[in-house]
Write a protein that holds these residues in place. Structure first.
Motif, PDB file in Angstrom:
ATOM      1  N   ARG A 195      45.529  48.741  39.107  1.00 19.93           N
ATOM      2  CA  ARG A 195      46.812  49.749  39.275  1.00 19.93           C
ATOM      3  C   ARG A 195      46.833  50.689  38.273  1.00 19.93           C
ATOM      4  O   ARG A 195      47.511  52.041  38.439  1.00 19.93           O
ATOM      5  CB  ARG A 195      47.996  48.663  39.128  1.00 19.93           C
ATOM      6  CG  ARG A 195      48.105  47.682  40.066  1.00 19.93           C
ATOM      7  CD  ARG A 195      48.311  47.856  41.303  1.00 19.93           C
ATOM      8  NE  ARG A 195      47.224  48.727  42.106  1.00 19.93           N
ATOM      9  CZ  ARG A 195      46.320  48.122  42.552  1.00 19.93           C
ATOM     10  NH1 ARG A 195      46.043  46.777  42.514  1.00 19.93           N
ATOM     11  NH2 ARG A 195      45.290  48.978  43.156  1.00 19.93           N
ATOM     12  N   LEU A 208      47.781  37.491  47.377  1.00 17.62           N
ATOM     13  CA  LEU A 208      46.905  38.366  46.233  1.00 17.62           C
ATOM     14  C   LEU A 208      47.610  38.055  45.181  1.00 17.62           C
ATOM     15  O   LEU A 208      47.038  38.400  43.989  1.00 17.62           O
ATOM     16  CB  LEU A 208      46.869  39.955  46.850  1.00 17.62           C
ATOM     17  CG  LEU A 208      46.107  40.938  46.103  1.00 17.62           C
ATOM     18  CD1 LEU A 208      44.544  40.263  46.192  1.00 17.62           C
ATOM     19  CD2 LEU A 208      46.360  42.179  46.554  1.00 17.62           C
ATOM     20  N   GLU A 267      44.878  42.391  38.320  1.00 18.26           N
ATOM     21  CA  GLU A 267      45.287  43.822  39.313  1.00 18.26           C
ATOM     22  C   GLU A 267      45.709  44.623  38.234  1.00 18.26           C
ATOM     23  O   GLU A 267      45.448  45.852  38.716  1.00 18.26           O
ATOM     24  CB  GLU A 267      46.226  43.410  40.426  1.00 18.26           C
ATOM     25  CG  GLU A 267      45.589  42.664  41.352  1.00 18.26           C
ATOM     26  CD  GLU A 267      45.017  43.510  42.634  1.00 18.26           C
ATOM     27  OE1 GLU A 267      45.079  44.747  42.384  1.00 18.26           O
ATOM     28  OE2 GLU A 267      44.268  42.690  43.359  1.00 18.26           O
ATOM     29  N   GLN A 277      38.767  38.996  46.173  1.00 15.84           N
ATOM     30  CA  GLN A 277      40.098  39.776  45.689  1.00 15.84           C
ATOM     31  C   GLN A 277      39.929  40.962  46.622  1.00 15.84           C
ATOM     32  O   GLN A 277      41.189  41.698  47.065  1.00 15.84           O
ATOM     33  CB  GLN A 277      39.866  40.197  44.262  1.00 15.84           C
ATOM     34  CG  GLN A 277      41.020  41.028  43.884  1.00 15.84           C
ATOM     35  CD  GLN A 277      41.054  41.351  42.330  1.00 15.84           C
ATOM     36  OE1 GLN A 277      40.075  40.992  41.539  1.00 15.84           O
ATOM     37  NE2 GLN A 277      41.947  42.260  41.936  1.00 15.84           N
ATOM     38  N   LEU A 308      35.107  43.265  40.448  1.00 17.49           N
ATOM     39  CA  LEU A 308      36.061  42.612  41.072  1.00 17.49           C
ATOM     40  C   LEU A 308      35.280  41.679  41.897  1.00 17.49           C
ATOM     41  O   LEU A 308      34.074  41.785  42.314  1.00 17.49           O
ATOM     42  CB  LEU A 308      36.593  43.581  42.211  1.00 17.49           C
ATOM     43  CG  LEU A 308      37.666  44.724  41.443  1.00 17.49           C
ATOM     44  CD1 LEU A 308      38.220  45.552  42.558  1.00 17.49           C
ATOM     45  CD2 LEU A 308      38.802  43.997  40.700  1.00 17.49           C
ATOM     46  N   GLU A 359      42.683  42.335  49.174  1.00 17.16           N
ATOM     47  CA  GLU A 359      43.404  43.637  49.196  1.00 17.16           C
ATOM     48  C   GLU A 359      43.300  44.523  50.477  1.00 17.16           C
ATOM     49  O   GLU A 359      44.410  45.209  50.851  1.00 17.16           O
ATOM     50  CB  GLU A 359      42.681  44.488  48.168  1.00 17.16           C
ATOM     51  CG  GLU A 359      43.028  44.191  46.640  1.00 17.16           C
ATOM     52  CD  GLU A 359      42.367  44.742  45.652  1.00 17.16           C
ATOM     53  OE1 GLU A 359      41.514  45.616  46.018  1.00 17.16           O
ATOM     54  OE2 GLU A 359      42.647  44.703  44.555  1.00 17.16           O
TER      55      GLU A 359
END
Length: 207
Positions: free
Chosen positions: A154, A85, A150, A59, A55, A63
């Protein structure tokens, strides 16, 4: 396993998968139960690193801004930060209060400060809030977007939640996460061990 053993196992899973995001900016996205083993004397072995993701620090910062907006109960700012985002393409087309309710339905288990037992029924409620057209959130889901960078995060998060549900684990997941978000003091004994590990590692890296 008894409750204490299940909770400890679950906390290690949670710390490994989600904690890696903040400690390493790199995480294993494949959190299904075939990829970790509870060893005889309590340690957990993690297997199969064929699906990992690095990452960008920016980012992660974005978040964290989303988390702060939610914890401040500021739906307008939350909508703005989710737009930054990449989750919201056109903020004006989404009701900010409903968006915050959707965020809570999906991530309330670690966004709310309090001990929570994760049950299979709770996991199914989260999955419904993410994907079921019959969900109260379907209208807002249709206006949301999941950015490509993302998707793996997730996927990992839902996998971890499903494992915690199988274990019916109980912890204050929010207090653990605050160790990474805000540098809070360790919330558990495992947190103290983790804190000491990273302190020794960073000290060694500095020479």
């Amino acid at each position: 396993m008894d409750e204490d053993a299940r909770n400890r196992f679950a906390e290690i899973i949670f710390r490994f998968y989600l904690g890696s995001i903040y400690q390493l900016h790199h995480f294993n996205a494949d959190a299904h139960p075939g990829n970790y083993l509870l060893m005889a004397k309590g340690p957990v072995a993690f297997l199969d690193f064929g699906m990992t993701k690095r990452l960008d620090p920016e980012q992660i910062r974005l978040e964290e801004e989303v988390v702060k907006a939610r914890l401040d109960h500021d739906p307008e700012r939350l909508r703005e930060k989710l737009h930054d985002l990449g989750f919201v393409r056109n903020p004006k087309r989404i009701d900010a209060e409903l968006l915050m309710a959707h965020v809570d339905a999906v991530g309330g288990w670690y966004l709310e400060d309090g001990e929570r037992e994760i049950t299979p029924e709770y996991v199914m409620g989260v999955i419904s809030a993410i994907s079921d057209p019959r969900s109260d959130f379907y209208a807002v889901m249709r206006r949301e977007n999941v950015p490509a960078n993302e998707l793996m995060g997730r996927r990992m998060e839902v996998g971890v939640l499903a494992a915690l549900g199988q274990l019916r684990a109980k912890r204050n997941w929010h207090r653990i996460a605050r160790e990474w978000w805000f540098g809070d003091e360790p919330a558990t004994e495992l947190g103290r061990l983790e804190h000491d590990f990273w302190a020794r590692r960073h000290s060694a890296e500095r020479g």
